[in-house]
Design an enzyme around this catalytic site. Structure first.
Site, PDB file in Angstrom:
ATOM      1  N   GLU A   1      44.431  47.206  28.234  1.00 47.85           N
ATOM      2  CA  GLU A   1      44.467  48.422  29.052  1.00 47.85           C
ATOM      3  C   GLU A   1      44.779  48.109  30.510  1.00 47.85           C
ATOM      4  O   GLU A   1      45.598  48.774  31.152  1.00 47.85           O
ATOM      5  CB  GLU A   1      43.115  49.157  28.994  1.00 47.85           C
ATOM      6  CG  GLU A   1      42.663  49.531  27.603  1.00 47.85           C
ATOM      7  CD  GLU A   1      41.711  48.508  26.992  1.00 47.85           C
ATOM      8  OE1 GLU A   1      42.038  47.289  26.981  1.00 47.85           O
ATOM      9  OE2 GLU A   1      40.640  48.908  26.521  1.00 47.85           O
TER      10      GLU A   1
ATOM     11  N   HIS B   1      42.661  42.465  30.011  1.00 43.47           N
ATOM     12  CA  HIS B   1      42.559  43.285  28.800  1.00 43.47           C
ATOM     13  C   HIS B   1      43.845  44.093  28.656  1.00 43.47           C
ATOM     14  O   HIS B   1      44.535  44.374  29.655  1.00 43.47           O
ATOM     15  CB  HIS B   1      41.370  44.231  28.889  1.00 43.47           C
ATOM     16  CG  HIS B   1      40.039  43.552  28.815  1.00 43.47           C
ATOM     17  ND1 HIS B   1      38.883  44.239  28.547  1.00 43.47           N
ATOM     18  CD2 HIS B   1      39.683  42.253  28.975  1.00 43.47           C
ATOM     19  CE1 HIS B   1      37.860  43.398  28.543  1.00 43.47           C
ATOM     20  NE2 HIS B   1      38.319  42.180  28.807  1.00 43.47           N
TER      21      HIS B   1
ATOM     22  N   CYS C   1      36.289  49.087  27.087  1.00 45.41           N
ATOM     23  CA  CYS C   1      35.022  48.577  27.619  1.00 45.41           C
ATOM     24  C   CYS C   1      34.730  49.270  28.948  1.00 45.41           C
ATOM     25  O   CYS C   1      35.586  49.982  29.490  1.00 45.41           O
ATOM     26  CB  CYS C   1      35.108  47.060  27.802  1.00 45.41           C
ATOM     27  SG  CYS C   1      36.178  46.548  29.172  1.00 45.41           S
TER      28      CYS C   1
ATOM     29  N   CYS D   1      37.428  48.579  31.668  1.00 47.95           N
ATOM     30  CA  CYS D   1      38.682  49.294  31.435  1.00 47.95           C
ATOM     31  C   CYS D   1      38.509  50.794  31.634  1.00 47.95           C
ATOM     32  O   CYS D   1      39.404  51.453  32.176  1.00 47.95           O
ATOM     33  CB  CYS D   1      39.209  48.983  30.042  1.00 47.95           C
ATOM     34  SG  CYS D   1      39.757  47.253  29.867  1.00 47.95           S
TER      35      CYS D   1
END
Length: 142
Positions: free
Chosen positions: A48, A46, A76, A79
């Site tokens: 992040e 992801h 999410c 993260c």
């Protein structure tokens, strides 16, 4: 946030879910990325996570306090946990994510007593612009 949006657009060009993130230290962008889950065949890639990994490698450190994260979508749960573990000072995000968010929605990771570090959180920054990028991407998929 504008730089995070640019990263989201680059991710879109790679046919990735268009989420972008930038990590800022002392007013300077020190890491930036979009989602790379498809490109890297890695479900944890992801935006992040990518910027946290990059900056930690740069500093040879597992924690990066005094850093601020700007991301186009509410992080999410995975993260959010990584943000806490990295001891990031502040999270600024664009679009809210009632379905899969982990900060202001869903499990609300930072509100759990097991959470060792809770950063400052500001949601809804450039929300409409961030939401539009995602909604246009998914409309094109339907």
């Amino acid at each position: 946030m504008e730089s995070a949006i640019k990263q989201a657009m680059i991710a879109h060009e790679r046919d990735e879910v268009p989420i972008g993130a930038v990590l800022v230290y002392e007013g300077e962008i020190v890491a930036q990325s979009g989602n790379l889950t498809i490109t890297q065949s890695d479900p944890t890639a992801h935006a992040e996570i990518n910027v946290i990994r990059e900056r930690c490698r740069q500093l040879n450190a597992q924690r990066i306090p005094d850093h601020d994260l700007y991301v186009t979508l509410e992080p999410c749960p995975m993260c959010a946990s990584a943000i806490s573990n990295a001891r990031i000072r502040k999270v600024v995000y664009g679009a809210y994510d009632p379905k899969s968010g982990g900060i202001d929605h869903g499990p609300k990771i930072f509100s759990h007593p097991q959470c060792h570090h809770k950063p400052e959180v500001i949601g809804g920054v450039m929300e409409q612009e961030c939401h539009k990028i995602l909604s246009e991407f998914f409309e094109g998929r339907r």
